[in-house]
Design an enzyme around this catalytic site. Structure first.
Site, PDB file in Angstrom:
ATOM      1  CE  LYS A  53      -3.718  -0.445   2.580  1.00  0.00           C
ATOM      2  NZ  LYS A  53      -4.300  -0.625   3.928  1.00  0.00           N
ATOM      3  NE  ARG A 123      -5.295   3.446   3.949  1.00  0.00           N
ATOM      4  CZ  ARG A 123      -5.354   3.653   2.639  1.00  0.00           C
ATOM      5  NH1 ARG A 123      -4.728   4.693   2.095  1.00  0.00           N
ATOM      6  NH2 ARG A 123      -5.993   2.810   1.869  1.00  0.00           N
ATOM      7  N   GLY A 132      -8.368  -7.113   4.469  1.00  0.00           N
ATOM      8  CA  GLY A 132      -9.213  -7.280   5.643  1.00  0.00           C
ATOM      9  C   GLY A 132      -8.566  -8.004   6.811  1.00  0.00           C
ATOM     10  CG  MET A 134      -3.001  -7.140   9.510  1.00  0.00           C
ATOM     11  SD  MET A 134      -1.297  -6.817   9.242  1.00  0.00           S
ATOM     12  CE  MET A 134      -1.326  -6.323   7.560  1.00  0.00           C
ATOM     13  NE  ARG A 373      -6.001  -4.671  -3.106  1.00  0.00           N
ATOM     14  CZ  ARG A 373      -6.539  -4.582  -1.904  1.00  0.00           C
ATOM     15  NH1 ARG A 373      -5.798  -4.355  -0.851  1.00  0.00           N
ATOM     16  NH2 ARG A 373      -7.830  -4.739  -1.738  1.00  0.00           N
ATOM     17  CG  HIS A 491     -14.466 -10.673   4.093  1.00  0.00           C
ATOM     18  ND1 HIS A 491     -14.875 -11.951   4.387  1.00  0.00           N
ATOM     19  CD2 HIS A 491     -13.139 -10.632   4.343  1.00  0.00           C
ATOM     20  CE1 HIS A 491     -13.838 -12.648   4.817  1.00  0.00           C
ATOM     21  NE2 HIS A 491     -12.765 -11.873   4.810  1.00  0.00           N
ATOM     22  CB  SER A 816      11.079 -42.389 -15.877  1.00  0.00           C
ATOM     23  OG  SER A 816       9.928 -41.702 -15.441  1.00  0.00           O
ATOM     24  CG  ASP A 821       8.023 -45.953  -4.638  1.00  0.00           C
ATOM     25  OD1 ASP A 821       7.571 -45.981  -3.477  1.00  0.00           O
ATOM     26  OD2 ASP A 821       7.633 -46.709  -5.551  1.00  0.00           O
ATOM     27  CB  CYS A 883       6.561 -40.899 -14.273  1.00  0.00           C
ATOM     28  SG  CYS A 883       7.488 -42.117 -13.339  1.00  0.00           S
ATOM     29  CE1 TYR A 903       8.689 -38.594 -19.209  1.00  0.00           C
ATOM     30  CE2 TYR A 903      10.592 -38.776 -20.667  1.00  0.00           C
ATOM     31  CZ  TYR A 903       9.736 -39.337 -19.738  1.00  0.00           C
ATOM     32  OH  TYR A 903       9.915 -40.634 -19.335  1.00  0.00           O
TER      33      TYR A 903
HETATM   34  P1  ADP Z   1      -7.607  -2.265   3.931  1.00  0.00           P
HETATM   35  O1  ADP Z   1      -6.183  -2.634   3.819  1.00  0.00           O
HETATM   36  O2  ADP Z   1      -8.363  -3.159   4.847  1.00  0.00           O
HETATM   37  O3  ADP Z   1      -8.249  -2.059   2.611  1.00  0.00           O
HETATM   38  P2  ADP Z   1      -7.321   0.576   4.116  1.00  0.00           P
HETATM   39  O4  ADP Z   1      -6.144   1.070   4.821  1.00  0.00           O
HETATM   40  O5  ADP Z   1      -7.261   0.588   2.662  1.00  0.00           O
HETATM   41  O6  ADP Z   1      -7.662  -0.860   4.676  1.00  0.00           O
HETATM   42  O7  ADP Z   1      -8.544   1.429   4.612  1.00  0.00           O
HETATM   43  C1  ADP Z   1      -9.869   1.040   4.458  1.00  0.00           C
HETATM   44  C2  ADP Z   1     -10.691   2.152   3.864  1.00  0.00           C
HETATM   45  O8  ADP Z   1     -10.561   3.343   4.583  1.00  0.00           O
HETATM   46  C3  ADP Z   1     -10.265   2.455   2.467  1.00  0.00           C
HETATM   47  O9  ADP Z   1     -11.154   1.839   1.605  1.00  0.00           O
HETATM   48  C4  ADP Z   1     -10.377   3.934   2.322  1.00  0.00           C
HETATM   49  O10 ADP Z   1     -11.493   4.263   1.540  1.00  0.00           O
HETATM   50  C5  ADP Z   1     -10.585   4.455   3.728  1.00  0.00           C
HETATM   51  N1  ADP Z   1      -9.478   5.343   4.028  1.00  0.00           N
HETATM   52  C6  ADP Z   1      -8.246   5.004   4.406  1.00  0.00           C
HETATM   53  N2  ADP Z   1      -7.482   6.096   4.531  1.00  0.00           N
HETATM   54  C7  ADP Z   1      -8.254   7.137   4.216  1.00  0.00           C
HETATM   55  C8  ADP Z   1      -8.041   8.549   4.130  1.00  0.00           C
HETATM   56  N3  ADP Z   1      -6.862   9.072   4.388  1.00  0.00           N
HETATM   57  N4  ADP Z   1      -9.069   9.313   3.769  1.00  0.00           N
HETATM   58  C9  ADP Z   1     -10.271   8.781   3.505  1.00  0.00           C
HETATM   59  N5  ADP Z   1     -10.538   7.486   3.558  1.00  0.00           N
HETATM   60  C10 ADP Z   1      -9.547   6.669   3.918  1.00  0.00           C
HETATM   61 MG    MG Z   2      -7.788  -0.795   1.246  1.00  0.00          MG
HETATM   62 MG    MG Z   3     -10.129  -2.838   6.072  1.00  0.00          MG
END
Ligand code: ADP
Ligand code: MG
Ligand code: MG
Length: 926
Positions: A53, A123, A132, A134, A373, A491, A816, A821, A883, A903
């Site tokens: 990220k 974040r 989701g 962390m 990503r 999710h 082969s 085994d 094989c 092969y």
């Molecule tokens: P995850 O890794 O679980 O996707 P994120 O760090 O991306 O978590 O945060 C989840 C949500 O929070 C993101 O979808 C984003 O829209 C919102 N978010 C994160 N940082 C900001 C920010 N600086 N301003 C507005 N929204 C934010």
């Molecule tokens: Mg995110």
């Molecule tokens: Mg999240």
């Protein structure tokens, strides 16, 4: 030097070795903290240090995309944090302070200040995205004072208090641990919110008034005080460090650990922490937040895909609390923002040259990008996107091939619902198609039930209102997942895409009642345990069980469907033709019957690498003759039984040769211990005695005489042919007679037979059998006046064979590697007896992979390398193949390529995977 600084120094040395020079230089200067915004320290290549990220936020900032400014605390700090009793390097707090100041000056706001408060998000972000797994905290920096300031400066008190209640909820949950205490319990904050909405008769959160929100803030604080006996912190720096520690700590929460095991992510990687200025999607009806994919991640189609919510904050979309709108609708609601978004979509694909999954927020008509990503996608989408991006010249064929996980070819080949059965099945609802494929199973309403039922051997479809990361294990155990709430970025959809699970989400007309354990769709009420079927390609939900049928690709290959009628087939064919162009490894198959052989040829097999002749002896009356042969008291009796077996065996070989149409066919002589053919049950033994006209006691005595303590290490493999040469003789004769027959006449096929002697460990063993094979071959060729092209070789499946490969190669035309085994004998481990300890070995990471599924390259692989080297010393042109079951495993195939085998030979359904994996091995090791 104190203990702490020593640890830091050690850590630094470690990092230096594993990161690029430039990053080290920068790290020293930036001291664990990397800014992005007006000044950007990082870039997309620095994932190891900044997490995925953070690295991509930096990259986007530097190519001019609208990213709110912020900074990343590097993954090194995570390592330090755990190595030092959850504390931080001494210099960190100063660097963080400086970085906060940089944001303040860019935006003209102040962190903790009343008049124009800066709010930030905290974040997580590991090297590989762990969706989701962390925690994230938004709106940090609000307290009883700054909330008033935000209300004034925005002129929108409702918005300020909405942010505040959201912040307290997230902080209370993630940092202070105020959460649901069991699976049945609702989230306590959510419960308070719902109670208020019920009282006010309000549906959407956005209908709450400022006063309602103030009351919520009050109630949330009270909840926190009651549960934790401490107050929600007012000091913004206490908040910042609390949130930062919570993110670092979440690297070791149960969900994250399970996830890492699933995806083999090392614990040492750690997570980075991103601290970023907030932008607000909840600032009114000209504001929104959303998630988008540059293409459809479920089926790969090139359409703008995603969803958004007006007047909401990020997690609202992902959490599936409100069902969001499809992205296309934004063109009507906020047309300018939609156009901006389309531009970003194009720019992202052009820059990152892959399908992107990105997060955005619109604050009062202004677009911000918060994350991008490479999008997770289903197997089908992986194939389609790679093929189409190559056509669009976004990538070349080689890159496209490498972008497709080899296993994902399989998702073009998995069974679909039988079209006839589907027509007859009652549709009870429809949702968003989020994971293509067909799933039938019993309804399970909780992850725990799904797991328990699967362990009992039942198939289940997990049906939930929405899923959360805690459901991961249950999802893994299900055939498919159905949710009534949440959109295509919920999710459930996310995990389904990643695990290749069939999934339908947001089926809003389906009502799931956890308490009554019922699923209601219109008039239909289903109970837990009832059958349900879901089609993740169309989104249709059916009552009951539905039969499955072959995939389109298979139907085309078998002639049941025209090639030009199936785009899936076109994709398959394209990828396979590219793969064939780049690979140097040949791909053969392990097949014992003409039907298997034909299927494999349709999938692209270039020969048979292993035909297990013993499988031919179990059918019908053959087993009786086989038993007669085994029980024979002397050679005369044995030969008379073998004579009866010969025509059967010959017929089988004729079938195989015909099916393979001149491709090489490797036939292995009888291998298993003989007692495997004998009956264990006294009734059957008595019947056998009668059939053979011998006394029951005789049968019993012979069985006793053949008993072995450890049959896998006993009289099997070439040892059989050495003590009973007439068996080898019969098999060789059947083979050459068959070859002679099909190589004559109008439809003559040019035979390439390869006779394989199993379990050889001594040169003399092979020489002994060779003599018989050559003698019989000469006799048959002379008799029929034909010349048959044949080779004789051996399996390398005991360590001694590998070690003495230079000697054995004098006798062998080919080797082969029988790595099943060879793994058993090298590890001293029976594949069938690892159940008792395997789980423990895996969790202790003694075996990081099942050595029977993926070749143990450092152990068994060394023997393979040795045998290759020594074999070629003696005979430079010796043909080399594998094989064992490893021949269908992409990692093991990569090893085979590097080791220089000619092969791989895998089971028919894995042939396409092997072709792709072989090409990837070549491209990766160029
Ligand atoms: P995850 O890794 O679980 O996707 P994120 O760090 O991306 O978590 O945060 C989840 C949500 O929070 C993101 O979808 C984003 O829209 C919102 N978010 C994160 N940082 C900001 C920010 N600086 N301003 C507005 N929204 C934010
Ligand atoms: Mg995110
Ligand atoms: Mg999240």
């Amino acid at each position: 030097m104190s203990e702490n600084t020593k640890a830091v120094a050690k850590k630094q040395v470690k990092t230096k070795a594993s990161t690029k020079k430039t990053t080290v230089k920068k790290r020293v200067a930036a001291n664990y903290v990397y800014a992005f915004g007006k000044k950007t320290d990082g870039n997309a290549t620095m994932r190891d240090l900044l997490g995925g990220k953070g690295a991509n936020l930096a990259e986007m900032a530097s190519i001019g995309l609208p990213v709110p400014p912020g900074f990343t605390i590097s993954t090194e700090v995570c390592g330090y944090y755990y190595d030092n009793g959850r504390t931080y390097p001494a210099s960190l707090s100063k660097s963080v302070l400086q970085a906060i100041k940089q944001i303040e000056s860019q935006l003209g706001k102040s962190f903790g200040g009343r008049s124009n408060p800066l709010l930030v998000s905290v974040r997580s972000g590991a090297r590989d995205s762990m969706p989701g797994m962390m925690d994230t905290i938004l709106n940090l920096g609000l307290n009883d004072v700054t909330v008033e300031g935000l209300a004034e400066i925005s002129g929108n008190p409702r918005f300020a208090w909405d942010c505040y209640r959201r912040f307290i909820q997230m902080y209370g949950d993630v940092v202070m641990g105020v959460q649901a205490r069991s699976e049945e319990e609702e989230d306590p904050f959510h419960e308070i919110l719902e109670k208020m909405k019920r009282k006010l008769k309000i549906e959407a959160d956005s209908d709450l008034s400022t006063d309602n929100l103030k009351t919520l803030v009050h109630q949330y604080k009270a909840l926190i005080r009651k549960r934790t006996r401490s107050a929600f912190p007012q000091d913004v720096f206490e908040q910042l460090w609390g949130a930062t520690s919570a993110v670092f700590s979440s690297w070791r929460n149960d969900r994250a650990i399970l996830y890492r095991q699933q995806y083999a992510i090392p614990a040492e990687w750690g997570t980075a922490v991103n601290i970023q200025a907030m932008v607000f999607g909840n600032a009114g009806d000209d504001s929104a937040t959303g998630v988008a994919f540059t293409r459809d991640p479920a089926n790969g189609e090139k359409v703008f895909y995603g969803e958004y919510l007006i007047n909401a904050q990020g997690e609202d979309v992902v959490a599936g609390v409100r069902t969001p709108n499809a992205i296309a609708q934004l063109a009507d609601e906020l047309p300018q923002s939609y156009r901006d978004l389309e531009k970003v979509r194009n720019k992202l694909e052009k820059h990152f040259k892959d399908m992107q999954d990105f997060e955005f927020t619109i604050e009062r008509g202004r677009l911000f990008i918060l994350q991008t990503r490479n999008g997770k996608r289903t197997g089908l989408a992986a194939v389609r996107i790679a093929v189409e991006m190559q056509r669009e010249r976004l990538m070349n064929q080689e890159t496209a091939l490498l972008k497709i996980p080899a296993e994902s070819i399989d998702s073009l080949l998995v069974p679909v619902f039988d079209p006839k059965a589907l027509k007859a099945a009652p549709v009870i609802g429809k949702g968003l198609p989020a994971g293509p494929g067909a799933a039938t199973g019993r309804i399970a309403f909780t992850a725990a039930t799904a797991e328990a039922e699967t362990r009992k051997g039942n198939k289940v479809v997990l049906c939930r209102n929405e899923t959360s990361p805690d459901d991961l294990k249950g999802m893994l155990h299900s055939q498919g997942i159905l949710t009534s709430r949440g959109g295509v970025s919920s999710h459930a959809a996310l995990v389904a895409r990643q695990l290749g699970k069939v999934c339908i989400c947001g089926a809003s007309e389906v009502v799931i009642n956890y308490e009554k354990k019922t699923l209601t769709a219109g008039k239909v009420v289903l109970k837990e345990g009832d059958y349900i079927s879901i089609d993740g390609s169309t989104g249709l939900i059916y009552k009951g069980m539905i039969e499955s049928a072959d995939s389109e690709v298979k139907r085309v290959l078998e002639g049941g469907l025209k090639a030009n009628k199936s785009y899936t087939y076109e994709l398959f064919q394209t990828v396979m033709s590219w793969a064939d162009k780049y690979r140097t490894l040949n791909v053969r198959t392990n097949a014992d019957t003409p039907a298997m052989a034909k299927q494999a040829v349709a999938f692209g097999a270039e020969g048979i690498g292993l035909c297990r002749t013993e499988h031919m002896f179990f059918d019908g009356e053959r087993i009786d003759i086989m038993r007669q042969m085994i029980l024979a008291a002397d050679e005369v009796q044995r030969r008379s039984a073998l004579k009866k077996l010969l025509p059967f065996q010959k017929k089988d070989f004729v079938g195989l040769f015909k099916a393979m149409e001149g491709r090489p066919v490797t036939i292995r002589l009888l291998d298993p211990p003989l007692h495997e053919f004998l009956p264990h049950d006294d009734v059957v033994r008595r019947q056998l005695a009668e059939k053979l006209g011998v006394p029951f006691d005789f049968v019993i005595d012979r069985i006793k005489a053949l008993h072995e303590e450890n049959p896998m290490l006993g009289c099997r493999g070439c040892r059989l042919g050495i003590i009973y040469p007439e068996i080898t003789e019969m098999q060789a004769r059947a083979l050459f007679e068959a070859a002679a027959q099909v190589s004559k006449g109008k439809k003559a096929i040019k035979i390439k037979a390869e006779i394989m002697i199993p379990l050889v460990g001594f040169r003399a063993e092979l020489a002994d059998q060779l003599e018989i094979v050559h003698r019989v071959a000469a006799e048959v060729m002379k008799k029929h006046k034909v010349k048959i092209d044949y080779l004789v070789g051996t399996m390398i499946e005991v360590p001694r064979a590998a070690i003495t490969a230079d000697e054995i190669a004098h006798e062998a035309d080919f080797f082969s590697f029988g790595t099943n085994d060879l793994t058993q004998t090298t590890l001293g481990l029976s594949r069938d007896d690892m159940g008792l300890f395997y789980d423990q070995y895996q969790s202790k990471e003694i075996y990081n992979q099942n050595p029977f599924a993926s070749l143990d390259q450092t152990g068994v692989g060394k023997l393979v390398e040795l045998a290759v080297e020594r074999g070629r010393q003696t005979k430079p042109n010796i043909k080399l193949g594998i094989c064992g079951e490893h021949a269908g495993d992409p990692n093991s195939i990569d090893f085979c390529h590097r080791t220089g085998l000619n092969y791989v030979s895998c089971s028919p359904p894995r042939v396409p995977i092997a072709r792709l994996a072989a090409a990837q091995a070549r491209l990766r090791n160029k």
